[in-house]
Design a protein around this motif. Structure first.
Motif, PDB file in Angstrom:
ATOM      1  N   GLY A  11     -48.624 -22.367  25.708  1.00  7.72           N
ATOM      2  CA  GLY A  11     -48.793 -23.205  24.519  1.00  7.72           C
ATOM      3  C   GLY A  11     -48.711 -24.675  24.859  1.00  7.72           C
ATOM      4  O   GLY A  11     -47.796 -25.115  25.566  1.00  7.72           O
ATOM      5  N   THR A  12     -49.699 -25.433  24.382  1.00  9.89           N
ATOM      6  CA  THR A  12     -49.707 -26.889  24.598  1.00  9.89           C
ATOM      7  C   THR A  12     -49.680 -27.625  23.253  1.00  9.89           C
ATOM      8  O   THR A  12     -50.273 -28.683  23.089  1.00  9.89           O
ATOM      9  CB  THR A  12     -50.951 -27.330  25.407  1.00  9.89           C
ATOM     10  OG1 THR A  12     -52.115 -26.819  24.733  1.00  9.89           O
ATOM     11  CG2 THR A  12     -50.913 -26.836  26.834  1.00  9.89           C
ATOM     12  N   LEU A  14     -47.005 -29.107  20.096  1.00 13.97           N
ATOM     13  CA  LEU A  14     -45.863 -30.026  20.164  1.00 13.97           C
ATOM     14  C   LEU A  14     -44.700 -29.394  20.910  1.00 13.97           C
ATOM     15  O   LEU A  14     -43.977 -30.085  21.634  1.00 13.97           O
ATOM     16  CB  LEU A  14     -45.433 -30.427  18.748  1.00 13.97           C
ATOM     17  CG  LEU A  14     -46.329 -31.471  18.067  1.00 13.97           C
ATOM     18  CD1 LEU A  14     -45.947 -31.627  16.600  1.00 13.97           C
ATOM     19  CD2 LEU A  14     -46.219 -32.809  18.789  1.00 13.97           C
ATOM     20  N   THR A  36     -52.885 -22.247  27.901  1.00 12.16           N
ATOM     21  CA  THR A  36     -53.189 -22.371  26.478  1.00 12.16           C
ATOM     22  C   THR A  36     -54.537 -21.762  26.136  1.00 12.16           C
ATOM     23  O   THR A  36     -55.495 -21.882  26.906  1.00 12.16           O
ATOM     24  CB  THR A  36     -53.164 -23.845  26.020  1.00 12.16           C
ATOM     25  OG1 THR A  36     -53.494 -23.900  24.634  1.00 12.16           O
ATOM     26  CG2 THR A  36     -54.135 -24.724  26.793  1.00 12.16           C
ATOM     27  N   GLY A 110     -46.691 -20.649  19.008  1.00  7.93           N
ATOM     28  CA  GLY A 110     -46.965 -20.977  17.610  1.00  7.93           C
ATOM     29  C   GLY A 110     -47.040 -19.807  16.646  1.00  7.93           C
ATOM     30  O   GLY A 110     -46.504 -18.726  16.885  1.00  7.93           O
ATOM     31  N   PHE A 160     -53.163 -31.540   2.030  1.00  4.23           N
ATOM     32  CA  PHE A 160     -54.624 -31.641   2.167  1.00  4.23           C
ATOM     33  C   PHE A 160     -55.269 -32.091   0.849  1.00  4.23           C
ATOM     34  O   PHE A 160     -56.255 -32.832   0.849  1.00  4.23           O
ATOM     35  CB  PHE A 160     -55.234 -30.318   2.636  1.00  4.23           C
ATOM     36  CG  PHE A 160     -55.202 -30.148   4.135  1.00  4.23           C
ATOM     37  CD1 PHE A 160     -55.828 -31.064   4.962  1.00  4.23           C
ATOM     38  CD2 PHE A 160     -54.565 -29.072   4.714  1.00  4.23           C
ATOM     39  CE1 PHE A 160     -55.794 -30.928   6.347  1.00  4.23           C
ATOM     40  CE2 PHE A 160     -54.522 -28.916   6.101  1.00  4.23           C
ATOM     41  CZ  PHE A 160     -55.143 -29.844   6.918  1.00  4.23           C
ATOM     42  N   MET A 318     -40.301 -34.680   5.303  1.00  4.28           N
ATOM     43  CA  MET A 318     -41.108 -35.616   4.502  1.00  4.28           C
ATOM     44  C   MET A 318     -42.411 -34.918   4.132  1.00  4.28           C
ATOM     45  O   MET A 318     -43.096 -34.421   5.013  1.00  4.28           O
ATOM     46  CB  MET A 318     -41.448 -36.876   5.313  1.00  4.28           C
ATOM     47  CG  MET A 318     -40.316 -37.862   5.475  1.00  4.28           C
ATOM     48  SD  MET A 318     -39.663 -38.438   3.897  1.00  4.28           S
ATOM     49  CE  MET A 318     -41.073 -39.327   3.225  1.00  4.28           C
ATOM     50  N   LYS A 320     -46.145 -35.229   2.978  1.00  4.14           N
ATOM     51  CA  LYS A 320     -47.119 -36.321   3.059  1.00  4.14           C
ATOM     52  C   LYS A 320     -48.073 -36.299   1.850  1.00  4.14           C
ATOM     53  O   LYS A 320     -49.253 -36.065   1.986  1.00  4.14           O
ATOM     54  CB  LYS A 320     -47.855 -36.241   4.392  1.00  4.14           C
ATOM     55  CG  LYS A 320     -46.888 -36.392   5.580  1.00  4.14           C
ATOM     56  CD  LYS A 320     -47.588 -36.436   6.912  1.00  4.14           C
ATOM     57  CE  LYS A 320     -48.273 -35.160   7.334  1.00  4.14           C
ATOM     58  NZ  LYS A 320     -47.451 -33.951   7.407  1.00  4.14           N
TER      59      LYS A 320
HETATM   60  P1  FAD Z   1     -48.769 -24.802  17.904  1.00  3.58           P
HETATM   61  O1  FAD Z   1     -49.024 -26.254  17.734  1.00  3.58           O
HETATM   62  O2  FAD Z   1     -49.449 -23.872  16.985  1.00  3.58           O
HETATM   63  O3  FAD Z   1     -49.157 -24.465  19.406  1.00  3.58           O
HETATM   64  C1  FAD Z   1     -49.372 -23.151  19.837  1.00  3.58           C
HETATM   65  C2  FAD Z   1     -50.009 -23.183  21.203  1.00  3.58           C
HETATM   66  O4  FAD Z   1     -50.008 -21.859  21.740  1.00  3.58           O
HETATM   67  C3  FAD Z   1     -51.457 -23.637  21.210  1.00  3.58           C
HETATM   68  O5  FAD Z   1     -51.678 -24.393  22.391  1.00  3.58           O
HETATM   69  C4  FAD Z   1     -52.237 -22.309  21.277  1.00  3.58           C
HETATM   70  O6  FAD Z   1     -53.514 -22.441  21.846  1.00  3.58           O
HETATM   71  C5  FAD Z   1     -51.328 -21.515  22.189  1.00  3.58           C
HETATM   72  N1  FAD Z   1     -51.477 -20.058  22.110  1.00  3.58           N
HETATM   73  C6  FAD Z   1     -51.302 -19.250  21.032  1.00  3.58           C
HETATM   74  N2  FAD Z   1     -51.486 -17.960  21.376  1.00  3.58           N
HETATM   75  C7  FAD Z   1     -51.781 -17.947  22.705  1.00  3.58           C
HETATM   76  C8  FAD Z   1     -52.067 -16.930  23.651  1.00  3.58           C
HETATM   77  N3  FAD Z   1     -52.058 -15.629  23.324  1.00  3.58           N
HETATM   78  N4  FAD Z   1     -52.351 -17.304  24.925  1.00  3.58           N
HETATM   79  C9  FAD Z   1     -52.333 -18.605  25.291  1.00  3.58           C
HETATM   80  N5  FAD Z   1     -52.045 -19.616  24.435  1.00  3.58           N
HETATM   81  C10 FAD Z   1     -51.777 -19.283  23.164  1.00  3.58           C
HETATM   82  N6  FAD Z   1     -44.005 -30.200  10.320  1.00  3.58           N
HETATM   83  C11 FAD Z   1     -43.149 -31.232  10.029  1.00  3.58           C
HETATM   84  O7  FAD Z   1     -41.999 -31.218  10.467  1.00  3.58           O
HETATM   85  N7  FAD Z   1     -43.565 -32.279   9.248  1.00  3.58           N
HETATM   86  C12 FAD Z   1     -44.820 -32.348   8.745  1.00  3.58           C
HETATM   87  O8  FAD Z   1     -45.149 -33.306   8.044  1.00  3.58           O
HETATM   88  C13 FAD Z   1     -45.739 -31.288   9.040  1.00  3.58           C
HETATM   89  N8  FAD Z   1     -47.011 -31.336   8.587  1.00  3.58           N
HETATM   90  C14 FAD Z   1     -47.868 -30.339   8.921  1.00  3.58           C
HETATM   91  C15 FAD Z   1     -49.187 -30.426   8.487  1.00  3.58           C
HETATM   92  C16 FAD Z   1     -50.097 -29.430   8.817  1.00  3.58           C
HETATM   93  C17 FAD Z   1     -51.507 -29.531   8.323  1.00  3.58           C
HETATM   94  C18 FAD Z   1     -49.677 -28.315   9.600  1.00  3.58           C
HETATM   95  C19 FAD Z   1     -50.662 -27.213   9.937  1.00  3.58           C
HETATM   96  C20 FAD Z   1     -48.371 -28.215  10.036  1.00  3.58           C
HETATM   97  C21 FAD Z   1     -47.457 -29.233   9.716  1.00  3.58           C
HETATM   98  N9  FAD Z   1     -46.137 -29.195  10.162  1.00  3.58           N
HETATM   99  C22 FAD Z   1     -45.275 -30.214   9.853  1.00  3.58           C
HETATM  100  C23 FAD Z   1     -45.656 -28.101  11.057  1.00  3.58           C
HETATM  101  C24 FAD Z   1     -45.649 -28.537  12.543  1.00  3.58           C
HETATM  102  O9  FAD Z   1     -46.824 -29.246  12.821  1.00  3.58           O
HETATM  103  C25 FAD Z   1     -45.516 -27.308  13.436  1.00  3.58           C
HETATM  104  O10 FAD Z   1     -44.224 -26.761  13.184  1.00  3.58           O
HETATM  105  C26 FAD Z   1     -45.643 -27.596  14.938  1.00  3.58           C
HETATM  106  O11 FAD Z   1     -46.736 -28.421  15.222  1.00  3.58           O
HETATM  107  C27 FAD Z   1     -45.732 -26.279  15.715  1.00  3.58           C
HETATM  108  O12 FAD Z   1     -45.914 -26.551  17.072  1.00  3.58           O
HETATM  109  P2  FAD Z   1     -45.938 -25.375  18.166  1.00  3.58           P
HETATM  110  O13 FAD Z   1     -46.155 -26.059  19.473  1.00  3.58           O
HETATM  111  O14 FAD Z   1     -44.749 -24.508  18.025  1.00  3.58           O
HETATM  112  O15 FAD Z   1     -47.204 -24.467  17.795  1.00  3.58           O
END
Ligand code: FAD
Length: 384
Positions: A11-12, A14, A36, A110, A160, A318, A320
């Motif tokens: 996963g790449t 946040l 990823t 994620g 959105f 927060m 948005k």
């Molecule tokens: P993700 O960003 O989903 O990353 C998952 C990674 O795993 C990706 O690189 C994907 O390609 C990879 N992956 C998945 N399955 C596989 C597999 N089988 N093999 C290889 N790679 C794989 N949170 C807040 O705190 N404040 C906010 O204001 C807020 N606003 C948001 C607005 C939107 C529109 C969205 C959608 C979310 C928001 N969030 C907010 C939530 C926050 O953005 C997420 O909690 C956070 O970005 C999750 O990050 P992550 O790295 O855990 O997962």
């Protein structure tokens, strides 16, 4: 397993990139391979629901490309590479017909969007937006369109809706609940946000769902369960997320609502860790940025040799919706207490107070949103 094997992070998003940033502050040399399924571009996911307000498309929201990230962090990044299994006994990740050995494995993969089983011939016009690639596809599909229907009135649906109105689009929001963000906001705060979004021009259709989506000349027609018909150019589905647990479960790793980890982010399998949207940390699934950043800091120390428990502190969210600035710090699940509400128009200050008068949570809108920092200091941290 060999000691020469790299630390492997899946996963790449946040979680993955934050973890590596924190780890590299402590250890510059240990080899790291990031895997990823997507293009590996670094971006801040919360910014996806601000693109129109900030006049940024997918390209504008990208922060750094994969090569730049790999160089900056001293890692190898394998893009468009989907993990298909985990062989925990042999410390190997399964990538289709290939295998990749690890000394430590971090699952930062994620959550999946929940997809509704809609009838109709236009489900290809229904977009879920959960990463930058989704957002790019959505913006391309929207070109020339003016009307967007959003299924779901949670945080993401409301954000959105505000953003698309700021971009000049016609917006309809359809959701089964009676109020917006029902799992996050008490009713007075929810009605303030809904009121201000309505003033902005968003049309709400609450207490009903979309039954079918069909093509019609120039767009799509949505049939709602309450008999209403709506026209749109495109539909956003924002009905929720589900932590990705299947591959972990298939590997014999304990899962619940997410991949179960303790406060040291350890799964039930040796040398396998999880954080971010896929993880259930000490019983809590929190799909937000502040928790994952706290986890990244703790896990970086553990991976560098100092086993460390995550401490969450107080973590306000927060929302948005600039038409109605809103901050919320939900009380702990099952906490004893009640909401005390002060309200003037769309300015709401709701404090969740225990029987002994302790403030355990808050939801504030409008001018009260400015009190976020002060109130957050009053709330007991999640982990003392
Ligand atoms: P993700 O960003 O989903 O990353 C998952 C990674 O795993 C990706 O690189 C994907 O390609 C990879 N992956 C998945 N399955 C596989 C597999 N089988 N093999 C290889 N790679 C794989 N949170 C807040 O705190 N404040 C906010 O204001 C807020 N606003 C948001 C607005 C939107 C529109 C969205 C959608 C979310 C928001 N969030 C907010 C939530 C926050 O953005 C997420 O909690 C956070 O970005 C999750 O990050 P992550 O790295 O855990 O997962």
């Amino acid at each position: 397993m060999t000691d020469q094997a790299p630390i492997v992070i899946v996963g790449t998003g946040l979680s993955g990139y934050s973890l590596v940033r924190e780890f590299r502050k402590l250890d510059k040399d240990t080899p790291i391979v990031m895997v990823t399924a997507d293009d590996g571009v670094s971006y801040s996911k919360p910014m996806l629901s601000t693109g129109f307000t900030k006049a940024k498309d997918a390209q504008g929201l990208a922060q750094a490309d994969t090569d730049a990230m790999a160089e900056q962090l001293g890692v190898e990044v394998r893009t468009y590479t989907t993990v298909t299994g985990i062989d925990a006994d042999n410390h190997e990740l399964v990538l289709g017909d290939q295998r990749l050995g690890y000394r430590k494995l971090v699952l930062a993969w994620g959550a999946d969007v929940i997809r509704l089983n809609l009838a109709g011939d236009a489900v290809d016009r229904v977009h879920s937006i959960n990463d930058l690639m989704d957002y790019r596809a959505f913006r391309q599909a929207l070109e020339g369109g003016k009307r967007v229907a959003i299924m779901g009135a949670g945080l993401i649906g409301c954000e959105f809706a505000n953003d698309l109105r700021n971009g000049g689009y016609d917006v309809d929001v359809i959701a089964p609940d009676a109020a917006v963000m029902p799992s996050l906001l008490p009713e007075p705060a929810a009605s303030a946000v809904q009121h201000e979004l309505t003033e902005l021009g968003v049309r709400f259709h609450l207490g009903t769902v979309v039954d079918r989506v069909d093509h019609e000349a120039g767009g799509v027609r949505l049939m709602l369960a309450n008999g209403e018909a709506l026209q749109a150019d495109l539909v956003i589905s924002a009905v929720g997320l589900r932590p990705r647990t299947e591959l972990a479960k298939a590997a014999g790793i304990d899962t619940g609502r997410g991949i179960k980890v303790n406060r040291a982010l350890e799964t039930s399998a040796a040398d396998v860790y999880a954080l971010g949207d896929c993880a259930e940390v000490d019983g809590q699934v929190l799909l937000y940025v502040l928790p994952l950043m706290a986890c990244a800091r703790a896990l970086a120390k553990t991976l560098a040799g100092e086993r460390t428990d995550v401490r969450y502190g107080t973590m306000p969210i927060m929302i948005k919706t600039p038409c109605c600035p809103t901050a919320v710090c939900p009380p702990p699940v099952g906490a004893d207490g009640s909401w005390q509400v002060e309200r003037d128009d769309s300015n709401v200050k709701a404090l969740f107070t225990s029987p002994t008068g302790e403030v355990l949570g808050f939801a504030i809108t409008g001018r009260f949103a400015l009190e976020k920092q002060t109130l957050a200091r009053e709330i007991p941290p999640i982990h003392q």
